[in-house]
Design a protein around this motif. Structure first.
Motif, PDB file in Angstrom:
ATOM      1  N   ALA A 128      58.899  81.538 -53.301  1.00 14.93           N
ATOM      2  CA  ALA A 128      57.883  80.582 -52.840  1.00 14.93           C
ATOM      3  C   ALA A 128      56.875  81.239 -51.923  1.00 14.93           C
ATOM      4  O   ALA A 128      55.690  80.876 -51.913  1.00 14.93           O
ATOM      5  CB  ALA A 128      58.565  79.420 -52.110  1.00 14.93           C
ATOM      6  N   ILE A 129      57.290  82.233 -51.145  1.00 17.61           N
ATOM      7  CA  ILE A 129      56.393  82.893 -50.201  1.00 17.61           C
ATOM      8  C   ILE A 129      55.387  83.756 -50.948  1.00 17.61           C
ATOM      9  O   ILE A 129      54.187  83.734 -50.659  1.00 17.61           O
ATOM     10  CB  ILE A 129      57.213  83.733 -49.209  1.00 17.61           C
ATOM     11  CG1 ILE A 129      58.197  82.828 -48.464  1.00 17.61           C
ATOM     12  CG2 ILE A 129      56.320  84.454 -48.222  1.00 17.61           C
ATOM     13  CD1 ILE A 129      59.319  83.568 -47.797  1.00 17.61           C
ATOM     14  N   ALA A 130      55.887  84.525 -51.929  1.00 21.11           N
ATOM     15  CA  ALA A 130      54.982  85.361 -52.719  1.00 21.11           C
ATOM     16  C   ALA A 130      54.020  84.503 -53.529  1.00 21.11           C
ATOM     17  O   ALA A 130      52.821  84.799 -53.625  1.00 21.11           O
ATOM     18  CB  ALA A 130      55.789  86.271 -53.649  1.00 21.11           C
ATOM     19  N   VAL A 131      54.521  83.422 -54.120  1.00 21.99           N
ATOM     20  CA  VAL A 131      53.666  82.514 -54.889  1.00 21.99           C
ATOM     21  C   VAL A 131      52.609  81.884 -53.982  1.00 21.99           C
ATOM     22  O   VAL A 131      51.436  81.758 -54.350  1.00 21.99           O
ATOM     23  CB  VAL A 131      54.509  81.421 -55.574  1.00 21.99           C
ATOM     24  CG1 VAL A 131      53.620  80.354 -56.181  1.00 21.99           C
ATOM     25  CG2 VAL A 131      55.389  82.047 -56.648  1.00 21.99           C
ATOM     26  N   GLY A 132      53.017  81.496 -52.762  1.00 22.16           N
ATOM     27  CA  GLY A 132      52.061  80.924 -51.814  1.00 22.16           C
ATOM     28  C   GLY A 132      50.982  81.914 -51.441  1.00 22.16           C
ATOM     29  O   GLY A 132      49.808  81.544 -51.272  1.00 22.16           O
ATOM     30  N   SER A 133      51.335  83.188 -51.312  1.00 16.76           N
ATOM     31  CA  SER A 133      50.342  84.217 -50.993  1.00 16.76           C
ATOM     32  C   SER A 133      49.352  84.393 -52.132  1.00 16.76           C
ATOM     33  O   SER A 133      48.155  84.585 -51.910  1.00 16.76           O
ATOM     34  CB  SER A 133      51.046  85.545 -50.697  1.00 16.76           C
ATOM     35  OG  SER A 133      51.915  85.415 -49.591  1.00 16.76           O
ATOM     36  N   PHE A 280      52.579  83.130 -40.042  1.00 15.78           N
ATOM     37  CA  PHE A 280      51.879  84.403 -40.254  1.00 15.78           C
ATOM     38  C   PHE A 280      52.797  85.581 -39.954  1.00 15.78           C
ATOM     39  O   PHE A 280      52.886  86.542 -40.730  1.00 15.78           O
ATOM     40  CB  PHE A 280      50.633  84.475 -39.373  1.00 15.78           C
ATOM     41  CG  PHE A 280      49.996  85.838 -39.354  1.00 15.78           C
ATOM     42  CD1 PHE A 280      49.289  86.298 -40.449  1.00 15.78           C
ATOM     43  CD2 PHE A 280      50.133  86.669 -38.254  1.00 15.78           C
ATOM     44  CE1 PHE A 280      48.717  87.570 -40.443  1.00 15.78           C
ATOM     45  CE2 PHE A 280      49.572  87.931 -38.234  1.00 15.78           C
ATOM     46  CZ  PHE A 280      48.856  88.381 -39.331  1.00 15.78           C
ATOM     47  N   MET A 281      53.510  85.501 -38.825  1.00 10.21           N
ATOM     48  CA  MET A 281      54.368  86.613 -38.431  1.00 10.21           C
ATOM     49  C   MET A 281      55.542  86.785 -39.394  1.00 10.21           C
ATOM     50  O   MET A 281      55.863  87.908 -39.814  1.00 10.21           O
ATOM     51  CB  MET A 281      54.875  86.411 -37.004  1.00 10.21           C
ATOM     52  CG  MET A 281      53.791  86.474 -35.948  1.00 10.21           C
ATOM     53  SD  MET A 281      54.432  86.489 -34.266  1.00 10.21           S
ATOM     54  CE  MET A 281      55.250  88.084 -34.228  1.00 10.21           C
ATOM     55  N   LEU A 282      56.184  85.680 -39.784  1.00 11.36           N
ATOM     56  CA  LEU A 282      57.336  85.773 -40.678  1.00 11.36           C
ATOM     57  C   LEU A 282      56.923  86.236 -42.074  1.00 11.36           C
ATOM     58  O   LEU A 282      57.623  87.045 -42.698  1.00 11.36           O
ATOM     59  CB  LEU A 282      58.057  84.423 -40.754  1.00 11.36           C
ATOM     60  CG  LEU A 282      58.737  83.949 -39.464  1.00 11.36           C
ATOM     61  CD1 LEU A 282      59.343  82.567 -39.661  1.00 11.36           C
ATOM     62  CD2 LEU A 282      59.806  84.936 -39.028  1.00 11.36           C
ATOM     63  N   ASN A 283      55.788  85.718 -42.580  1.00 12.82           N
ATOM     64  CA  ASN A 283      55.291  86.194 -43.868  1.00 12.82           C
ATOM     65  C   ASN A 283      54.992  87.681 -43.822  1.00 12.82           C
ATOM     66  O   ASN A 283      55.280  88.420 -44.768  1.00 12.82           O
ATOM     67  CB  ASN A 283      54.021  85.421 -44.259  1.00 12.82           C
ATOM     68  CG  ASN A 283      54.325  84.184 -45.067  1.00 12.82           C
ATOM     69  OD1 ASN A 283      54.901  84.256 -46.141  1.00 12.82           O
ATOM     70  ND2 ASN A 283      53.952  83.040 -44.548  1.00 12.82           N
TER      71      ASN A 283
END
Length: 679
Positions: A128-133, A280-283
């Protein structure tokens, strides 16, 4: 210990650098920049200190990210596409695990089939994080966004459970499909129940605190950040799905009853600010970690006597191709039968298939998962982790480079006309108020602040060519100001205090130039010109002449006024000579602004403005301006000249400015020193 602190500082600086590079070069995706920086950090020795427990990584990094993603997800729209999402998070994950497992078993001779299935299971779920990026750079249809969000939030559970089944088969040598299905259902339902119970307990605690008048913003925020950690911990301890627990907790947290109270408004404001920074920091940690992990695994494998570099590259390419081929074929079959069932043309789904295929990137959840594989796999342990990390990174790169062929680039449409009109009306009202008061400095400073905002909105509104012209003219004005100051210094008509004060003003002009819209050579030449003249003035007799003059406040005011008027005459004449080269309206605007500023300086307002930047002292006038701005916003919204969303955003900006103006911590050492000298 000191080395660890050093690397933490370097790590935080890498976050800042990645953000700066992304702002300067917006075409470069931020995650890609951070992966590259992560590799560089690995070469600097960060990989020697990196020994992260994968469960801690999932709990402290991935769980909070998924919690916030699920809070912000459009759940109602996701539910509309439940059949598609269920197909992607269950059959597709198992099919990918099996397909990549058999493919990797053919490539990795001598490695147990169960270990290869574990590799396939770690690469099966999308992230989900990569897709969100990726979605930040491209404009997906709403249905595609919802499907990708739902899949990314939920398929981690099926992927991790599939991985656990493969590891169990690797360790025990046994595999029983019905038992695996029961484990999947139990883990998913149990995780969901834990998420529900934790959110209910949180609301119960808040109600108890409210009953005894003991609730506070700090306590609420701590509970907010405990939820994802507690959900993941409890679920994993009970051998349930921690990911599902976190996602359900986030969804229930965001879709509860919303109360309109001052306390809830304050909590939401602070919470959103903190979450934005944490996200932002965690991503960034996720993608920096990916880069460091790649470096950590790459070096020993490149020197391996078992697998040549060419073979490693071929294996990564084949696994990545197999990953996308399996996803593409599965989506083709799914939408083919869907088109038959709905009696629609299959061609209308082709673009959706392409988007869902190449936007299904993998992320560091895949790496965190494969790190859980037992070391009993002997020499293949590092190889499996490297393949998972390399395929993850390559799948993300494929998405970045392939998606532009199927997805529209996100373009922000700028329409500031209503905002410009509103701020112009506020300035007119302030000018009218200023005519009826004796002390006008406060109103003049307020008007100056609003004029700066109007100027920025105009530049955003105009075309790129107009913005470039405006910046070119700003550079020209700054150069003329610098030449005028150096000439006055050589003639000895200004004191050192005046020289330095006026130099600060010129530097503020240079800083206002958006140098990404002008030639880098042109911008650099201006800075070089200023530095050269400053050096010459310090080495020449002019410096001695300036030092011998007095630094009285009134003398400085008179010298600044005289110099500003001399430069104004030169600048106005130069702008008039350029009317045939640049847009006439742009020239008129700059000339009018210069004349307004000259009137301000003539009244002694320039020094007042410098002091105002150190200590805002026109609070009453600024409060009047904010009141007028809200009133005009309401009038424009009522007249239909402003949408409800635009009005809401403008009111939020006014609230932020008002809160900042009313803050009582603006005092600085510079202001205190100047005030002491005045007395």
């Amino acid at each position: 210990m000191l080395h660890t602190i050093f690397y933490v500082i370097i790590f935080l600086l890498a976050l800042i650098i990645s953000n700066v590079i992304n702002k300067v070069f917006p075409k470069l995706a931020l995650p890609l920049i951070q992966v590259v920086l992560g590799v560089l950090l690995g070469f600097m020795g960060a990989s020697k200190l990196l020994d992260v427990n994968p469960e801690l990584f999932l709990g402290f990094i991935i769980a909070p990210l998924l919690f916030r993603e699920s809070e912000e997800a459009d759940v109602k729209h996701i539910f509309k596409h439940t059949p598609t999402i269920l197909v992607l998070i269950l059959p597709l994950v198992f099919l990918t695990a099996l397909g990549l497992g058999y493919l990797s078993h053919l490539l990795l001779i001598g490695i147990p089939l169960a270990a290869c299935f574990a590799l396939g299971a770690s690469l099966a779920p999308t992230d989900a994080i990569a897709v969100g990026s990726l979605s930040k750079n491209f404009k997906f249809p709403k249905r595609i966004t919802s499907i990708l969000q739902g899949e990314g939030l939920l398929n981690d559970a099926s992927g991790i459970i599939t991985f656990q089944i493969a590891v169990l088969a690797l360790v025990t040598g046994e595999f029983f499909l019905p038992l695996a299905i029961v484990d999947l259902v139990k883990a998913s339902v149990g995780g969901a129940l834990i998420g529900l119970v934790l959110v209910w307990l949180k609301s119960l605690i808040l109600r108890l605190l409210e009953d005894v008048a003991a609730r506070d913003i700090t306590g609420y925020l701590i509970l907010e950040f405990i939820i994802p950690l507690a959900a993941f911990l409890l679920a994993e301890e009970l051998h349930l799905s921690g990911i599902i627990a976190v996602v359900v907790a986030g969804v229930m947290q965001a879709n509860g009853i919303k109360r309109t109270t001052l306390f809830d408004a304050q909590v939401t404001k602070v919470k959103n600010t903190i979450w934005d920074m944490m996200m932002f920091m965690l991503n960034s940690v996720v993608f920096l970690f990916l880069g460091i992990e790649l470096h950590q695994l790459l070096t020993p494998l490149l020197n391996s006597a078992v697998y040549s570099n060419t073979r490693l590259l071929i294996m990564v390419l084949l696994l990545t191709i197999g990953l996308f081929v399996l996803r593409f074929v599965f989506l083709m079959l799914y939408y083919f039968f869907r088109s038959l069932r709905k009696r629609q043309s299959f061609r209308i789904y082709l673009n959706d298939i392409a988007l869902l295929t190449f936007a299904g990137s993998k992320g560091t959840v895949s790496i965190a998962t494969i790190l859980l594989i037992p070391r009993t796999v002997n020499d293949a342990h590092s190889l499996l982790i490297f393949l998972a990390a390399a395929v993850t990174a390559l799948s993300f790169l494929v998405g970045i480079f392939i998606l532009p062929f199927f997805a529209a680039k996100k373009v922000t449409k700028i329409d500031n006309l209503a905002k410009i009109a509103i701020l112009t009306d506020v300035v007119s009202e302030l000018r009218h108020d200023m005519e009826n008061v004796k002390h006008r400095e406060g109103y003049a400073i307020a008007i100056d602040s609003y004029q700066e905002r109007i100027q920025k909105l105009i530049i955003e509104q105009e075309s790129t060519s107009m913005s470039v012209d405006f910046n070119d003219l700003q550079l020209l004005v700054a150069r003329l100001e610098a030449e005028g100051l150096e000439a006055a210094a050589r003639a000895g008509t200004v004191s050192m205090h005046t020289y330095r004060t006026y130099s600060r003003y010129i530097r503020s002009l240079e800083q206002s130039v958006m140098h990404h819209l002008v030639s880098s050579l042109q911008f650099a030449s201006l800075i070089a010109f200023r530095a050269l003249h400053a050096l010459i003035s310090r080495l020449s007799p002019v410096e001695l002449t300036l030092k011998m003059r007095t630094n009285q406040r009134e003398e400085t005011r008179d010298e600044i006024t005289t110099l500003y008027f001399q430069n104004t005459e030169l600048i106005l004449q130069t702008l008039e000579n350029l009317e045939a080269v640049y847009d006439a309206q742009l020239i008129d605007f700059l000339q009018a602004e210069r004349l307004r500023a000259a009137e301000f300086v003539a009244q002694g307002g320039y020094i007042t403005r410098l002091l105002h930047k150190a200590q805002p002292n026109n609070l009453r006038e600024m409060m009047r301006a904010y009141y007028l701005e809200r009133k005009v916003i309401f009038e424009y919204e009522a007249a239909g000249q402003l949408t409800a969303r635009e009005a809401r955003l403008m009111r939020q900006n006014v609230n932020v400015l008002e809160d900042y103006s009313m803050a009582n911590n603006h005092h600085t050492l510079l202001f205190d020193f100047l005030e002491k000298r005045k007395k």
